[in-house]
Design a protein around this motif. Structure first.
Motif, PDB file in Angstrom:
ATOM      1  N   ARG A 121       0.828  -1.211   0.000  1.00 62.77           N
ATOM      2  CA  ARG A 121       0.000   0.000   0.000  1.00 62.77           C
ATOM      3  C   ARG A 121       0.855   1.251   0.000  1.00 62.77           C
ATOM      4  NH1 ARG A 121      -2.896  -2.851   3.936  1.00 62.77           N
ATOM      5  NH2 ARG A 121      -2.087  -1.506   5.593  1.00 62.77           N
ATOM      6  N   LEU A 122       2.025   1.177   0.644  1.00 59.94           N
ATOM      7  CA  LEU A 122       2.921   2.338   0.713  1.00 59.94           C
ATOM      8  C   LEU A 122       3.738   2.520  -0.553  1.00 59.94           C
ATOM      9  CD1 LEU A 122       4.262   1.886   4.373  1.00 59.94           C
ATOM     10  CD2 LEU A 122       2.570   3.553   3.575  1.00 59.94           C
ATOM     11  N   GLY A 123       3.739   1.511  -1.427  1.00 63.42           N
ATOM     12  CA  GLY A 123       4.537   1.576  -2.645  1.00 63.42           C
ATOM     13  C   GLY A 123       6.013   1.340  -2.397  1.00 63.42           C
ATOM     14  N   VAL A 124       6.320   0.517  -1.383  1.00 69.92           N
ATOM     15  CA  VAL A 124       7.716   0.209  -1.031  1.00 69.92           C
ATOM     16  C   VAL A 124       8.082  -1.170  -1.562  1.00 69.92           C
ATOM     17  CG1 VAL A 124       9.313  -0.196   0.896  1.00 69.92           C
ATOM     18  CG2 VAL A 124       7.632   1.658   1.034  1.00 69.92           C
ATOM     19  N   ALA A 125       9.190  -1.261  -2.279  1.00 66.24           N
ATOM     20  CA  ALA A 125       9.663  -2.558  -2.781  1.00 66.24           C
ATOM     21  C   ALA A 125      10.079  -3.439  -1.608  1.00 66.24           C
ATOM     22  CB  ALA A 125      10.838  -2.355  -3.730  1.00 66.24           C
ATOM     23  N   SER A 126       9.798  -4.738  -1.697  1.00 66.92           N
ATOM     24  CA  SER A 126      10.110  -5.639  -0.579  1.00 66.92           C
ATOM     25  C   SER A 126      10.737  -6.942  -1.067  1.00 66.92           C
ATOM     26  CB  SER A 126       8.845  -5.934   0.232  1.00 66.92           C
ATOM     27  OG  SER A 126       9.157  -6.701   1.377  1.00 66.92           O
ATOM     28  N   PRO A 127      11.945  -6.865  -1.662  1.00 65.59           N
ATOM     29  CA  PRO A 127      12.593  -8.098  -2.118  1.00 65.59           C
ATOM     30  C   PRO A 127      13.000  -9.013  -0.968  1.00 65.59           C
ATOM     31  CG  PRO A 127      14.107  -6.234  -2.288  1.00 65.59           C
ATOM     32  CD  PRO A 127      12.759  -5.668  -1.971  1.00 65.59           C
ATOM     33  N   ASN A 128      13.140  -8.464   0.241  1.00 67.46           N
ATOM     34  CA  ASN A 128      13.607  -9.269   1.369  1.00 67.46           C
ATOM     35  C   ASN A 128      12.490 -10.045   2.063  1.00 67.46           C
ATOM     36  OD1 ASN A 128      16.482  -8.431   1.427  1.00 67.46           O
ATOM     37  ND2 ASN A 128      15.578  -6.415   1.747  1.00 67.46           N
ATOM     38  N   SER A 129      11.242  -9.828   1.669  1.00 70.82           N
ATOM     39  CA  SER A 129      10.140 -10.547   2.311  1.00 70.82           C
ATOM     40  C   SER A 129      10.059 -12.005   1.866  1.00 70.82           C
ATOM     41  CB  SER A 129       8.809  -9.846   2.030  1.00 70.82           C
ATOM     42  OG  SER A 129       8.537  -9.817   0.643  1.00 70.82           O
ATOM     43  N   ALA A 130      10.678 -12.337   0.744  1.00 69.26           N
ATOM     44  CA  ALA A 130      10.579 -13.709   0.222  1.00 69.26           C
ATOM     45  C   ALA A 130      11.157 -14.734   1.197  1.00 69.26           C
ATOM     46  CB  ALA A 130      11.291 -13.809  -1.131  1.00 69.26           C
ATOM     47  N   GLY A 131      12.248 -14.383   1.878  1.00 69.92           N
ATOM     48  CA  GLY A 131      12.903 -15.321   2.784  1.00 69.92           C
ATOM     49  C   GLY A 131      12.019 -15.763   3.936  1.00 69.92           C
ATOM     50  N   PRO A 132      11.532 -14.835   4.776  1.00 71.99           N
ATOM     51  CA  PRO A 132      10.680 -15.262   5.888  1.00 71.99           C
ATOM     52  C   PRO A 132       9.342 -15.836   5.438  1.00 71.99           C
ATOM     53  CG  PRO A 132      10.904 -12.864   5.831  1.00 71.99           C
ATOM     54  CD  PRO A 132      11.910 -13.412   4.883  1.00 71.99           C
ATOM     55  N   LEU A 133       8.795 -15.357   4.327  1.00 71.95           N
ATOM     56  CA  LEU A 133       7.552 -15.956   3.827  1.00 71.95           C
ATOM     57  C   LEU A 133       7.774 -17.425   3.496  1.00 71.95           C
ATOM     58  CD1 LEU A 133       6.099 -13.188   1.473  1.00 71.95           C
ATOM     59  CD2 LEU A 133       5.098 -14.003   3.610  1.00 71.95           C
ATOM     60  N   ALA A 134       8.887 -17.717   2.810  1.00 76.99           N
ATOM     61  CA  ALA A 134       9.185 -19.105   2.444  1.00 76.99           C
ATOM     62  C   ALA A 134       9.488 -19.943   3.680  1.00 76.99           C
ATOM     63  CB  ALA A 134      10.362 -19.143   1.472  1.00 76.99           C
ATOM     64  N   SER A 135      10.256 -19.399   4.619  1.00 78.46           N
ATOM     65  CA  SER A 135      10.697 -20.178   5.780  1.00 78.46           C
ATOM     66  C   SER A 135       9.524 -20.549   6.692  1.00 78.46           C
ATOM     67  CB  SER A 135      11.740 -19.388   6.571  1.00 78.46           C
ATOM     68  OG  SER A 135      12.903 -19.191   5.792  1.00 78.46           O
ATOM     69  N   PHE A 136       8.693 -19.566   7.037  1.00 78.43           N
ATOM     70  CA  PHE A 136       7.585 -19.859   7.954  1.00 78.43           C
ATOM     71  C   PHE A 136       6.440 -20.561   7.230  1.00 78.43           C
ATOM     72  CE2 PHE A 136       9.990 -16.444   9.986  1.00 78.43           C
ATOM     73  CZ  PHE A 136      10.305 -17.090  11.157  1.00 78.43           C
TER      74      PHE A 136
END
Length: 312
Positions: A244-259
């Motif tokens: 919603r804020l328009g912020v890129a989040s390439p680092n979210s893939a790691g915790p999404l995959a892990s948990f």
């Protein structure tokens, strides 16, 4: 001030118990009535009854969906002078909407994300990130001080829950990455205590290396923290927020995959520290310890509210 508490599970129960130990009567409501009595509170028959008899109502619930359901029972009893403090980890856009609804009844609504985990909650040493009006926070502060060591006023409605999501994303990222590193260290035949000593004296230091893994390598998973399901929920809320804020989040893939992996492999309702076992499962059945300590890997018991340390 008459105090009501809705959601006395893992974290809420500990916070309510702090208030009771300080000499205050607490009226509590939880889907499991035994959680209320265990915390030393008096059970209410319903949320509506609790609100009608309280000057301040504290909420500690799993997510915005549950918060909104509770609000359906709370809002008919909302009135001028009442303060509602939401200690849950919730979606900021939902929080802002509820703030507006309660304001129309003259009720103050504070969003107060918590951090410090079960251990800090037990000791009354949590950190609170609060959004909402300053005047409402000052009225609520004497109660909040009973279970917190730090209270930060982060801004208007929604700001507290926003800062909470930012914190929990970093928490999740550090835990997932450290778990991966420790599995690699184990497979490399390294002494894990030495590895942690190096990390904690070096640039890789983080909350997980300092506070979690010294216990985990001994088989103590620090039960009482966020489950893998709740950690994944928090990361997803973060992703929705930054989108919603328009912020890129390439680092979210790691915790999404892990948990997500931990949930898929059967660790959904166990403490999020068991993400290291999920990664170990896919790495040849690796465990960082020889055998679990007594009580390790025990599922979290309660109404599903959030958080430790962790948390959080």
């Amino acid at each position: 001030m008459r105090i009501g508490f809705v959601g006395l599970g893992n974290m809420g129960g500990r916070m309510a118990a702090c208030v009771v130990r300080a000499g205050h009567d607490v009226l509590g409501y939880d889907v499991r009535e035994e959680n209320v009595t265990t915390a030393g509170a008096k059970p209410a028959a319903s949320v509506g009854e609790l609100v009608a008899q309280s000057d301040i109502v504290l909420l500690s619930l799993p997510d915005s969906r549950v918060v909104e359901a509770v609000m359906e029972e709370l809002i008919p009893q909302a009135r001028a002078g009442l303060i509602v403090v939401d200690l849950s980890t919730a979606a900021p856009n939902s929080t802002v909407r509820l703030h507006g609804e309660l304001a129309s009844h003259g009720t103050a609504y504070l969003d107060a994300g918590i951090s410090g985990g079960a251990a800090a909650a037990e000791k009354g040493k949590l950190t609170l990130m609060v959004g909402g009006e300053t005047e409402a926070l000052e009225r609520a502060r004497p109660v909040l001080d009973l279970f917190s060591a730090n209270i930060f006023h982060c801004g208007p409605s929604g700001a507290g829950h926003t800062v909470k999501l930012l914190n929990n994303f970093l928490n999740a990222t550090a835990l997932a990455a450290t778990a991966e590193v420790m599995v690699a260290a184990k497979k490399a035949g390294l002494d894990l205590e030495t590895v942690l000593a190096v990390l904690n004296a070096s640039s890789g230091v983080n909350f997980a290396t300092l506070n979690r893994f010294p216990k985990i390598i001994q088989g103590d998973y620090l039960k009482g923290g966020l489950t893998n399901t709740l950690m994944l929920k928090d990361v997803n809320l973060y992703v929705e927020l930054v989108a919603r804020l328009g912020v890129a989040s390439p680092n979210s893939a790691g915790p999404l995959a892990s948990f997500g992996l931990a949930r898929a492999l059967g660790y959904a309702d166990e403490i999020s520290n068991t993400v290291v076992d999920a990664l170990g499962d896919l790495s040849g059945g690796v465990r960082l310890h020889d055998a679990p300590a007594a009580g390790a890997l025990a599922p979290v018991v309660g109404s599903g509210d959030a958080t430790p340390q962790e948390d959080a």
